[in-house]
Design an enzyme around this catalytic site. Structure first.
Site, PDB file in Angstrom:
ATOM      1  N   LYS A   6      15.605  13.188   2.524  1.00  0.00           N
ATOM      2  CA  LYS A   6      14.414  14.030   2.284  1.00  0.00           C
ATOM      3  C   LYS A   6      13.348  13.699   3.320  1.00  0.00           C
ATOM      4  O   LYS A   6      13.380  12.642   3.958  1.00  0.00           O
ATOM      5  CB  LYS A   6      13.828  13.773   0.889  1.00  0.00           C
ATOM      6  CG  LYS A   6      13.420  12.312   0.559  1.00  0.00           C
ATOM      7  CD  LYS A   6      12.043  11.877   1.014  1.00  0.00           C
ATOM      8  CE  LYS A   6      11.707  10.445   0.616  1.00  0.00           C
ATOM      9  NZ  LYS A   6      10.545   9.860   1.323  1.00  0.00           N
ATOM     10  N   ASP A 130      11.501   7.255  -5.784  1.00  0.00           N
ATOM     11  CA  ASP A 130      12.022   8.434  -5.084  1.00  0.00           C
ATOM     12  C   ASP A 130      13.333   8.939  -5.682  1.00  0.00           C
ATOM     13  O   ASP A 130      13.813  10.020  -5.328  1.00  0.00           O
ATOM     14  CB  ASP A 130      12.328   8.099  -3.613  1.00  0.00           C
ATOM     15  CG  ASP A 130      11.087   8.128  -2.750  1.00  0.00           C
ATOM     16  OD1 ASP A 130      10.025   8.547  -3.253  1.00  0.00           O
ATOM     17  OD2 ASP A 130      11.193   7.730  -1.580  1.00  0.00           O
TER      18      ASP A 130
HETATM   19  O1  C5P Z   1      10.010   2.468  -6.440  1.00  0.00           O
HETATM   20  P1  C5P Z   1      10.370   1.813  -5.166  1.00  0.00           P
HETATM   21  O2  C5P Z   1      11.118   0.523  -5.368  1.00  0.00           O
HETATM   22  O3  C5P Z   1      11.051   2.700  -4.194  1.00  0.00           O
HETATM   23  O4  C5P Z   1       8.996   1.435  -4.473  1.00  0.00           O
HETATM   24  C1  C5P Z   1       8.867   0.406  -3.518  1.00  0.00           C
HETATM   25  C2  C5P Z   1       7.469  -0.176  -3.566  1.00  0.00           C
HETATM   26  O5  C5P Z   1       6.517   0.781  -3.095  1.00  0.00           O
HETATM   27  C3  C5P Z   1       7.013  -0.538  -4.980  1.00  0.00           C
HETATM   28  O6  C5P Z   1       7.370  -1.844  -5.306  1.00  0.00           O
HETATM   29  C4  C5P Z   1       5.494  -0.403  -4.859  1.00  0.00           C
HETATM   30  O7  C5P Z   1       4.948  -1.571  -4.307  1.00  0.00           O
HETATM   31  C5  C5P Z   1       5.324   0.713  -3.839  1.00  0.00           C
HETATM   32  N1  C5P Z   1       5.055   2.020  -4.477  1.00  0.00           N
HETATM   33  C6  C5P Z   1       3.794   2.294  -5.004  1.00  0.00           C
HETATM   34  N2  C5P Z   1       3.565   3.502  -5.614  1.00  0.00           N
HETATM   35  C7  C5P Z   1       4.524   4.448  -5.689  1.00  0.00           C
HETATM   36  C8  C5P Z   1       5.815   4.203  -5.142  1.00  0.00           C
HETATM   37  C9  C5P Z   1       6.041   2.977  -4.542  1.00  0.00           C
HETATM   38  O8  C5P Z   1       2.893   1.460  -4.946  1.00  0.00           O
HETATM   39  N3  C5P Z   1       4.255   5.601  -6.291  1.00  0.00           N
END
Ligand code: C5P
Length: 282
Positions: A6, A130
């Site tokens: 994406k 995501d």
């Molecule tokens: O959810 P994911 O593991 O992909 O996200 C990685 C990091 O990005 C999270 O640990 C967080 O620190 C940050 N993040 C965030 N807000 C979001 C998505 C991700 O702060 N909406």
């Protein structure tokens, strides 16, 4: 099965949450560039990765997705999974999240669960913000942590040139530096609204903008140069995808994107790929 990438046509950070995550309003667009995944019956569980040096234990989101689906469904953890990797790692195109979502869909079928996509959403959301988008693909708006998905019909009009630098960016460290006050200052900047393939469809007006660019460009100034390079080759719009490092330009026609690709393919410090937006039946 294809496990697609994406780009974020827009990524606004609208708040900070108590759980440490950020509140987002983003527009995801699936593109026709994918990893490939195979799912086969087996008495035990195994994961093989081809084309990238990635762990195959629970540090890999594919293995975690399989464990979680097994735990929640009560089915034994079984199946032979092969992941043929082409998408960049830490690239901002959602490769890992896509692989995890594709695993949920693939094993849902292989294990004969026949769960609806809606039923898979909570597991996907627990694996990464995501991840739920990739259950639906196409064009979609993501709110909350980016995991509250509203699928939309149609797709962006235009051809993308995706620019992949020879380094990745760690998402958590970008969000850790994010300061909401700094984005307020730029609120009045005027952007060109993006064009959609379905005329008159009830889309929110989308302005191409990524609130994480300031931080990422400050940390990696070369990415700002790459962004400008895409603009110079005729892309009316060029943006960072997610937290990067991947950037993309949106060109009005396929031939303009191909011309830009020819020009930029000489470079050794990044690679480029012409991609088309993907629309899904809703
Ligand atoms: O959810 P994911 O593991 O992909 O996200 C990685 C990091 O990005 C999270 O640990 C967080 O620190 C940050 N993040 C965030 N807000 C979001 C998505 C991700 O702060 N909406």
């Amino acid at each position: 099965m294809h496990s697609p990438a994406k780009v974020n046509l827009s990524l606004r950070v609208v708040g900070k949450r108590d759980d440490g995550y950020h509140e987002l309003d983003t527009v995801f667009q699936e593109i026709d560039w994918s990893d490939y995944m195979e799912f086969e019956e087996s008495g035990s569980f195994s994961l093989e990765v081809v084309g990238a040096d990635l762990p195959t234990d629970n540090r890999n989101l594919v293995a975690r997705a399989a464990s979680e689906l097994s735990r929640v469904s009560g089915r034994p953890l079984r199946g032979r999974i092969r992941l043929l990797k082409s998408l960049p790692i830490q690239g901002g195109v959602g490769g890992g999240s896509s692989n995890a979502a594709t695993t949920l869909i693939g094993l849902n079928h292989l294990w004969g669960l026949d769960w609806t996509l809606e039923k898979l959403i909570p597991i996907a959301a627990s694996l990464g913000a995501d991840c739920p988008f990739f259950l639906f693909g196409g064009l979609a708006r993501g709110r909350s942590r980016g995991d509250l998905i509203s699928p939309m019909p149609g797709s962006l009009r235009g051809t993308l040139l995706v620019l992949v630098p020879d380094f990745g960016v760690e998402t958590a460290s970008v969000f850790a530096d994010f300061d909401l006050r700094l984005t307020e200052v730029e609120k009045n900047v005027i952007f060109k609204p993006l064009v959609w393939t379905e005329e008159g469809a009830d889309y929110p007006q989308v302005f191409p903008r990524n609130d994480l660019e300031n931080i990422v460009f400050q940390r990696f100034p070369v990415l700002r140069e790459y962004r400008d390079l895409l603009l110079q080759t005729g892309a009316p719009v060029s943006l960072l995808s997610g937290s990067g490092s991947t950037l993309f330009g949106i060109y009005n026609s396929e031939s303009e994107a191909l011309d830009a690709a020819r020009l930029l393919s000489q470079r050794m410090d990044f690679r480029v790929k012409v991609c088309r937006p993907v629309a899904r039946d809703r």
